[in-house]
Write an enzyme that holds these catalytic residues in place. Structure first.
Site, PDB file in Angstrom:
ATOM      1  N   GLU A 200       0.839  -1.195   0.000  1.00  0.00           N
ATOM      2  CA  GLU A 200       0.000   0.000   0.000  1.00  0.00           C
ATOM      3  C   GLU A 200       0.876   1.248   0.000  1.00  0.00           C
ATOM      4  OE1 GLU A 200      -3.569   1.871   2.821  1.00  0.00           O
ATOM      5  OE2 GLU A 200      -2.144   0.433   3.658  1.00  0.00           O
TER       6      GLU A 200
ATOM      7  N   LYS B 254      -9.744   2.711  -2.194  1.00  0.00           N
ATOM      8  CA  LYS B 254      -9.956   2.092  -0.884  1.00  0.00           C
ATOM      9  C   LYS B 254     -11.256   2.566  -0.242  1.00  0.00           C
ATOM     10  CE  LYS B 254      -7.474   1.547   3.546  1.00  0.00           C
ATOM     11  NZ  LYS B 254      -6.251   1.990   4.276  1.00  0.00           N
TER      12      LYS B 254
ATOM     13  N   CYS C   7      -5.540  -2.990   2.617  1.00  0.00           N
ATOM     14  CA  CYS C   7      -5.259  -2.941   4.054  1.00  0.00           C
ATOM     15  C   CYS C   7      -6.492  -3.090   4.946  1.00  0.00           C
ATOM     16  CB  CYS C   7      -4.497  -1.656   4.358  1.00  0.00           C
ATOM     17  SG  CYS C   7      -3.529  -1.728   5.902  1.00  0.00           S
TER      18      CYS C   7
END
Length: 258
Positions: A42, A109, A143
């Site tokens: 990331e 995200k 994540c």
């Protein structure tokens, strides 16, 4: 379904220094043997920074251009996330998936890590994204998304889950446990790549990158907090045979996401 070779790059990152990180990753990629997919951590150009206005790229920025160039040179797909400034002058944590022929897909995200104030620095994406590459279907996640199984529930629309992360060492047990859970409950391969080292906020990262198969077995892992390249082969035919022999997905609950 195809067999596909993957390479996960677990490494430290230079804090908010895109040029240094791109040079570092260029050196790592130059040492790779034949691969079909390279997975980067990331925010691989900067580390997990909330200084979005200072680090975000305007498309097509140096990070995306580098991904495109490297994908072509390696004849492999590359995926990794960057801080990106949108056309509406907002900022997103954007996971790119770039193929050698220059096709660019991306996922923004959705679940922003409020304990670090990510929701104040970036805007949340809303759409799940599935991409196809060499006969397999990949669901792109970043994540903190790992903690939210409803969003990643397999609707028989993907074969591989990808999680790119800057996941702190303090919560390494959760990282490893949830990667296994996502693989088992979705009957899918899971690729989890995490960084190592210490960032500009003195957060420590333990790596623990791994490739997990559709039964929750660890195919390959880098358990130590060391830099390294993790390689594995994803066997699409074996996955299809397992799903046919144990079709738990046929009994899954039906639901819709708002």
């Amino acid at each position: 379904m195809s067999a596909l070779n993957v390479s996960l790059l677990q490494t430290t990152l230079y804090w908010q220094d895109s040029a240094a990180n791109l040079a570092h990753f260029s050196g790592l990629l130059a040492q790779l043997k034949a691969t079909d997919l390279v997975v980067l951590p990331e925010m691989f150009t900067t580390g997990f920074s909330m200084q979005s206005a200072e680090i975000a790229e305007v498309e097509p920025g140096p990070g995306l251009r580098w991904l495109t160039e490297q994908a072509k040179a390696l004849n492999a797909a590359l995926t990794g996330s960057l801080a990106v400034k949108t056309a509406a002058d907002g900022y997103v944590n954007r996971l790119y998936f770039v193929t050698p022929d220059g096709i660019v897909s991306y996922y923004d995200k959705k679940h922003l890590f409020r304990m670090a104030g990510e929701q104040h620095a970036y805007q949340a994406g809303q759409q799940r994204v599935i991409v196809r590459w060499l006969g397999l279907r990949f669901c792109l996640q970043v994540c903190y998304d790992l903690r939210f199984p409803v969003f990643s529930r397999n609707r028989n629309d993907y074969d591989v889950l990808i999680y790119v992360a800057n996941w702190p060492a303090a919560r390494r047990h959760a990282w490893s446990s949830l990667l296994l859970a996502r693989a088992i409950e979705n009957q899918a391969y899971v690729l989890g790549v995490n960084r190592v080292g210490q960032d500009g906020n003195d957060i420590h990262y333990s790596g623990d990158s791994m490739v997990v198969d559709y039964q929750g077995g660890v195919v390959a892992s880098l358990a130590k907090a060391d830099a390294g390249v993790l390689t594995a082969t994803l066997d699409g035919s074996a996955l299809a045979q397992y799903r046919q022999a144990f079709p738990a997905h046929l009994d899954a609950d039906h639901f819709t996401l708002n």
